[in-house]
Each structure stands twice: as structure tokens, then as C-alpha cells.
Design a protein around this motif. Structure first.
Motif, PDB file in Angstrom:
ATOM      1  N   ALA A 168       0.836  -1.205   0.000  1.00 37.53           N
ATOM      2  CA  ALA A 168       0.000   0.000   0.000  1.00 37.53           C
ATOM      3  C   ALA A 168       0.870   1.255   0.000  1.00 37.53           C
ATOM      4  O   ALA A 168       1.974   1.259   0.544  1.00 37.53           O
ATOM      5  CB  ALA A 168      -0.914  -0.003   1.221  1.00 37.53           C
ATOM      6  N   ILE A 169       0.342   2.313  -0.598  1.00 37.71           N
ATOM      7  CA  ILE A 169       1.051   3.585  -0.689  1.00 37.71           C
ATOM      8  C   ILE A 169       0.319   4.615   0.173  1.00 37.71           C
ATOM      9  O   ILE A 169      -0.891   4.803   0.019  1.00 37.71           O
ATOM     10  CB  ILE A 169       1.109   4.094  -2.148  1.00 37.71           C
ATOM     11  CG1 ILE A 169       1.734   3.026  -3.055  1.00 37.71           C
ATOM     12  CG2 ILE A 169       1.903   5.396  -2.217  1.00 37.71           C
ATOM     13  CD1 ILE A 169       3.140   2.645  -2.699  1.00 37.71           C
ATOM     14  N   PRO A 170       1.021   5.301   1.093  1.00 37.86           N
ATOM     15  CA  PRO A 170       0.368   6.311   1.943  1.00 37.86           C
ATOM     16  C   PRO A 170      -0.272   7.417   1.117  1.00 37.86           C
ATOM     17  O   PRO A 170       0.205   7.756   0.032  1.00 37.86           O
ATOM     18  CB  PRO A 170       1.528   6.864   2.780  1.00 37.86           C
ATOM     19  CG  PRO A 170       2.593   5.831   2.715  1.00 37.86           C
ATOM     20  CD  PRO A 170       2.453   5.161   1.385  1.00 37.86           C
ATOM     21  N   PHE A 213      -2.817   7.485  -0.659  1.00 36.50           N
ATOM     22  CA  PHE A 213      -3.634   7.057  -1.803  1.00 36.50           C
ATOM     23  C   PHE A 213      -4.488   5.869  -1.372  1.00 36.50           C
ATOM     24  O   PHE A 213      -3.968   4.812  -1.014  1.00 36.50           O
ATOM     25  CB  PHE A 213      -2.757   6.677  -2.991  1.00 36.50           C
ATOM     26  CG  PHE A 213      -1.964   7.819  -3.545  1.00 36.50           C
ATOM     27  CD1 PHE A 213      -2.529   8.687  -4.470  1.00 36.50           C
ATOM     28  CD2 PHE A 213      -0.663   8.050  -3.116  1.00 36.50           C
ATOM     29  CE1 PHE A 213      -1.797   9.756  -4.973  1.00 36.50           C
ATOM     30  CE2 PHE A 213       0.070   9.114  -3.613  1.00 36.50           C
ATOM     31  CZ  PHE A 213      -0.494   9.974  -4.545  1.00 36.50           C
ATOM     32  N   LYS A 214      -5.802   6.029  -1.438  1.00 32.46           N
ATOM     33  CA  LYS A 214      -6.702   5.023  -0.870  1.00 32.46           C
ATOM     34  C   LYS A 214      -6.851   3.781  -1.743  1.00 32.46           C
ATOM     35  O   LYS A 214      -7.117   2.692  -1.231  1.00 32.46           O
ATOM     36  CB  LYS A 214      -8.074   5.637  -0.607  1.00 32.46           C
ATOM     37  CG  LYS A 214      -8.769   6.205  -1.845  1.00 32.46           C
ATOM     38  CD  LYS A 214     -10.048   6.921  -1.455  1.00 32.46           C
ATOM     39  CE  LYS A 214     -10.734   7.542  -2.684  1.00 32.46           C
ATOM     40  NZ  LYS A 214     -11.966   8.255  -2.319  1.00 32.46           N
ATOM     41  N   ASN A 215      -6.695   3.901  -3.032  1.00 27.70           N
ATOM     42  CA  ASN A 215      -6.971   2.758  -3.911  1.00 27.70           C
ATOM     43  C   ASN A 215      -5.732   2.183  -4.588  1.00 27.70           C
ATOM     44  O   ASN A 215      -5.841   1.233  -5.362  1.00 27.70           O
ATOM     45  CB  ASN A 215      -7.983   3.171  -4.995  1.00 27.70           C
ATOM     46  CG  ASN A 215      -9.345   3.496  -4.401  1.00 27.70           C
ATOM     47  OD1 ASN A 215      -9.809   2.809  -3.500  1.00 27.70           O
ATOM     48  ND2 ASN A 215      -9.978   4.560  -4.894  1.00 27.70           N
ATOM     49  N   ILE A 216      -4.572   2.755  -4.311  1.00 33.55           N
ATOM     50  CA  ILE A 216      -3.377   2.306  -5.013  1.00 33.55           C
ATOM     51  C   ILE A 216      -2.676   1.195  -4.234  1.00 33.55           C
ATOM     52  O   ILE A 216      -2.331   1.351  -3.066  1.00 33.55           O
ATOM     53  CB  ILE A 216      -2.396   3.478  -5.238  1.00 33.55           C
ATOM     54  CG1 ILE A 216      -3.012   4.500  -6.193  1.00 33.55           C
ATOM     55  CG2 ILE A 216      -1.067   2.973  -5.791  1.00 33.55           C
ATOM     56  CD1 ILE A 216      -2.116   5.673  -6.496  1.00 33.55           C
ATOM     57  N   LEU A 217      -2.490   0.064  -4.890  1.00 30.86           N
ATOM     58  CA  LEU A 217      -1.729  -1.054  -4.355  1.00 30.86           C
ATOM     59  C   LEU A 217      -0.716  -1.480  -5.413  1.00 30.86           C
ATOM     60  O   LEU A 217      -1.055  -1.599  -6.590  1.00 30.86           O
ATOM     61  CB  LEU A 217      -2.642  -2.238  -4.019  1.00 30.86           C
ATOM     62  CG  LEU A 217      -3.495  -2.141  -2.751  1.00 30.86           C
ATOM     63  CD1 LEU A 217      -4.508  -3.284  -2.720  1.00 30.86           C
ATOM     64  CD2 LEU A 217      -2.634  -2.181  -1.496  1.00 30.86           C
ATOM     65  N   HIS A 236      -7.005  -0.344   4.140  1.00 34.31           N
ATOM     66  CA  HIS A 236      -7.130  -1.721   3.671  1.00 34.31           C
ATOM     67  C   HIS A 236      -7.393  -2.615   4.885  1.00 34.31           C
ATOM     68  O   HIS A 236      -6.522  -2.783   5.743  1.00 34.31           O
ATOM     69  CB  HIS A 236      -5.866  -2.149   2.923  1.00 34.31           C
ATOM     70  CG  HIS A 236      -5.594  -1.313   1.715  1.00 34.31           C
ATOM     71  ND1 HIS A 236      -6.363  -1.391   0.571  1.00 34.31           N
ATOM     72  CD2 HIS A 236      -4.645  -0.368   1.477  1.00 34.31           C
ATOM     73  CE1 HIS A 236      -5.900  -0.538  -0.323  1.00 34.31           C
ATOM     74  NE2 HIS A 236      -4.861   0.094   0.198  1.00 34.31           N
ATOM     75  N   TYR A 237      -8.586  -3.187   4.945  1.00 36.36           N
ATOM     76  CA  TYR A 237      -9.006  -3.993   6.091  1.00 36.36           C
ATOM     77  C   TYR A 237      -8.291  -5.345   6.084  1.00 36.36           C
ATOM     78  O   TYR A 237      -8.262  -6.051   5.087  1.00 36.36           O
ATOM     79  CB  TYR A 237     -10.521  -4.200   6.030  1.00 36.36           C
ATOM     80  CG  TYR A 237     -11.064  -5.195   7.023  1.00 36.36           C
ATOM     81  CD1 TYR A 237     -10.848  -5.040   8.384  1.00 36.36           C
ATOM     82  CD2 TYR A 237     -11.810  -6.302   6.584  1.00 36.36           C
ATOM     83  CE1 TYR A 237     -11.363  -5.957   9.301  1.00 36.36           C
ATOM     84  CE2 TYR A 237     -12.321  -7.220   7.489  1.00 36.36           C
ATOM     85  CZ  TYR A 237     -12.093  -7.043   8.839  1.00 36.36           C
ATOM     86  OH  TYR A 237     -12.595  -7.953   9.740  1.00 36.36           O
ATOM     87  N   HIS A 295       1.279  -1.155   6.350  1.00 34.29           N
ATOM     88  CA  HIS A 295       1.685   0.238   6.526  1.00 34.29           C
ATOM     89  C   HIS A 295       3.217   0.340   6.559  1.00 34.29           C
ATOM     90  O   HIS A 295       3.782   1.026   7.406  1.00 34.29           O
ATOM     91  CB  HIS A 295       1.073   0.811   7.805  1.00 34.29           C
ATOM     92  CG  HIS A 295      -0.338   1.269   7.642  1.00 34.29           C
ATOM     93  ND1 HIS A 295      -1.383   0.395   7.417  1.00 34.29           N
ATOM     94  CD2 HIS A 295      -0.891   2.516   7.646  1.00 34.29           C
ATOM     95  CE1 HIS A 295      -2.506   1.087   7.302  1.00 34.29           C
ATOM     96  NE2 HIS A 295      -2.241   2.361   7.436  1.00 34.29           N
ATOM     97  N   GLU A 296       3.868  -0.357   5.626  1.00 36.26           N
ATOM     98  CA  GLU A 296       5.324  -0.378   5.612  1.00 36.26           C
ATOM     99  C   GLU A 296       5.922   1.012   5.390  1.00 36.26           C
ATOM    100  O   GLU A 296       6.861   1.409   6.089  1.00 36.26           O
ATOM    101  CB  GLU A 296       5.834  -1.318   4.509  1.00 36.26           C
ATOM    102  CG  GLU A 296       5.377  -2.776   4.661  1.00 36.26           C
ATOM    103  CD  GLU A 296       4.093  -3.085   3.903  1.00 36.26           C
ATOM    104  OE1 GLU A 296       3.825  -4.273   3.661  1.00 36.26           O
ATOM    105  OE2 GLU A 296       3.375  -2.120   3.538  1.00 36.26           O
TER     106      GLU A 296
END
Length: 362
Positions: free
Chosen positions: A163-165, A167-171, A233-234, A288-289
Motif C-alpha cells: 500500500a502507498i500512503p 492514496f486510498k486505492n493504489i496497491l 485496507h481492512y 503500513h510499511e
């Protein structure tokens, strides 16, 4: 353990329902770890002193004042934190949750590596200890086991994803590079904390701050309602990690009592490698790396200062800082130790606030 033992009895004794609540158990973990630290601290310090007549070996190329002010202070105080965190976590966490065991594996595994490093420093009476190659090898072994377990438990939509901080939908699909990425995060976090642990109280407060932040992050990511509201991301089951993080906060606070300037005991690699590695593992589990790199910005700053120093010297023969990690640079230019420590704590708080802002700014 209390959760597993008492919740099934809630029908008989209604107050046992309290143990269903993650917030209650996290609070219990804080105070339990804190009390254990206070109780075992003096005994652990006396035992370490009895085994370490001359205390931790001091770097001869370090600040000159350390040869006087740090001489005779025992190391391996991380044992105190490890015991407090492990006992408190086992007492308050849901022991059927696999994430708890993964984090404990990393913590104890990296702690054992640090213990071996500290032991060799003491027995050989030098500041080098375990060779870098051996240390990295065993850190990689523990990290690979943890990474494979985390990946096996990951929801289908998050497997191999980063995941990218903000940005809610970007993986980003890391694919076969995911395991190496996890290794970099865990080993990098572990060694960054280790580099920071150079002055009395300098590392333990930032560890406590980062652990507190990730207690909140784990709780939110593991809660379907809050995760949806904040567009995180749950990850089912991750909320239980909040208990471990809370225990680490309590244990760190207890250790600070004995590590505050002038320190009665040093954390040593036993503690710094263990809890740097555990925070790295938690960031991977919660996806949350990169947020860890922001919240733990102080650790990143210390590690980068070493990288810059080494690279500059190899390429140009000149040093950027008077000494690295950077906290020693400020010692060399005349800052007093308490000034450096408190100012670095302030910097750690600022980084933590920036990192937490990523939860909402999307």
C-alpha cells in the motif's frame, strides 16, 4: 490467555465480558508490562552487573566523554523489556490469533540475535560482537519465516500487495519481490533502531512513540467499520496486534525509568534489534510499511546519516559528519547529551504526527 480463559465464562460471571474488548485488554497490557518492568528492573540490573564487572565495552573511536560517563554501565537491559512485553502479551492477547505468534517470533528471534551479539561483545571485551554477515544471515532467516507466514494469512486482495500512503486505492503488486521487500523492511527497521540506541534514553522513547502509533493503526485496520470509514485496507484479525504494541509501550515506559540519563542500564542489541524487527513486522502485517518510515522517521534519519557518511568517505575520502550516526555529530559540535536526547524525542513526535496524518489524508 485471560481472553481465552475468561470470555467463555462470561455467561456465568458477566464482568468477564470486559475481556472481549480490545481496548480494555490493550490498557491492561500497558499497565501489566509497566508493573513487570518496575518489579524486575532492579533485579535484572543487579544480575547484569554481577555478570558484567566492567560494563558494556565503549567504542574507542566514539565521543571521548563516553569513556568516562558510560564506563561500567551494564548492557543487555533489553532482556527486561523482552520479558515484560512477552509476559504481558501472553496474558492479555487472544492466543488463537496467529499474528500474535508471528510478532512474538520476530521479537524473540531478533532478540536472541541481539543477545548473542551483546554476549560476544562482553566476552571478547570489544564493541564489535557478532559479525555483520552472521547477524544479517540470522535476521534474514527469521524474517523469511515471518514473511511467509504473513503472506499465507493475507486476504486474497492484499497478498503480495504494498500500500502507498495518502492514496486510498493504489496497491503495488510486488509479486516475487514481496518477500525480499519484507526482509528489507524488517531488517532495515531492526538495524535503524540499533543505530539510534547510542545515548541514554534516546532510542526507547521513539520506540514507545512508534509502538503507540501502530497500536492505533492495528486497531483501525483490524476493525471493518473504522477501516471502511478511513478508507484503509481492512485486514481481519490484525486488531489483536494492538495488545502487543500496548505492552511494548508499557515496557518501554518502565525501562525508561532505569535508562533515563544517567542510565543505570543500556538496552543493548538484545532490545534494539528485537523491537526494531517487531515494529517492522507489524508494519508489514498492517500493510503500513511506508508509514513506518514516516512515523519512525528518526530511525530513518539515523540510518541515512550512516549511509551518507560511509558512501562519502569511500567515494571522496571525506566525511560529511564529524561522526555517525548523527546524534554523535551533535555531541562532537558541543551539544550536551540531554539536549540531544530531548530534541530528538521532539523530532520523533513530529514524525509520528506526520505518519498518523496518512490515516485521514487520502
Amino acid at each position: 490467555m485471560l481472553y481465552n480463559l475468561l470470555v467463555p465464562l462470561a455467561g456465568i460471571f458477566e464482568p468477564f465480558n470486559l475481556f472481549r474488548y480490545l481496548t480494555f485488554r490493550s490498557g491492561g497490557a500497558v499497565f501489566t508490562a509497566l508493573i513487570i518492568s518496575f518489579l524486575i528492573g532492579p533485579k535484572v540490573i543487579r544480575w547484569l552487573k554481577s555478570k558484567q564487572a566492567e560494563g558494556q565495552p565503549i567504542r574507542l573511536d566514539g565521543p571521548e566523554s563516553h569513556l568516562v560517563t558510560k564506563k561500567g554501565t551494564p548492557t543487555m537491559g533489553g532482556v527486561m523489556i523482552l520479558l515484560s512485553v512477552t509476559i504481558s502479551t501472553l496474558l492479555w492477547a487472544d492466543l488463537t490469533n496467529p499474528y500474535i505468534w508471528i510478532v512474538l517470533l520476530v521479537t524473540i528471534g531478533f532478540g536472541a540475535i541481539g543477545f548473542a551479539d551483546d554476549f560476544l561483545k562482553l566476552t571478547k571485551r570489544n564493541s564489535k560482537g557478532l559479525s555483520s554477515r552472521k547477524k544479517m544471515f540470522w535476521q534474514a532467516v527469521v524474517s523469511i519465516i515471518a514473511a511467509m507466514a504473513i503472506e499465507a494469512l493475507a486476504p486474497t486482495n492484499l497478498a503480495g500487495q504494498v500500500a502507498i500512503p495518502f492514496f486510498k486505492n493504489i496497491l503495488i503488486d510486488a509479486g516475487f519481490l514481496y518477500i525480499p521487500f519484507v526482509l528489507i523492511v524488517m531488517i532495515g527497521a531492526s538495524n535503524a533502531v540499533n543505530l539510534t540506541d547510542g545515548l541514554d534514553g534516546l532510542a526507547i522513547v521513539p520506540i514507545m512513540i512508534v509502538a503507540g502509533c501502530f497500536s492505533l493503526i492495528a486497531y483501525l485496520v483490524g476493525n471493518a467499520v473504522f477501516a471502511k470509514y478511513l478508507e484503509l485496507h481492512y485486514v481481519p484479525g490484525v486488531g489483536e496486534i494492538a495488545v502487543f504494541c500496548s505492552a511494548l509501550v508499557g515496557a518501554s515506559l518502565g525501562f525508561l525509568w532505569f535508562n533515563a540519563p544517567p542510565a543505570q542500564v543500556f538496552m543493548g542489541d538484545t532490545g534494539s534489534l528485537a523491537f526494531g524487527g517487531s515494529l517492522g513486522a507489524i508494519s508489514v502485517i498492517t500493510r503500513h510499511e511506508f508509514v513506518l518510515a514516516i512515523i519512525g522517521g528518526l530511525f530513518v534519519m539515523e540510518a541515512v546519516s550512516v549511509i551518507i557518511q560511509v558512501a562519502s568517505f569511500k567515494m571522496t575520502g571525506k566525511r560529511v559528519f564529524k561522526m555517525a550516526p548523527i546524534h554523535h555529530h551533535f555531541e562532537k559540535i558541543g551539544w550536551k547529551e540531554p539536549t540531544i536526547v530531548i530534541r530528538f524525542w521532539i523530532i520523533a513526535c513530529i514524525f509520528a504526527l506526520l505518519g498518523l496524518s496518512t490515516l485521514k489524508l487520502r
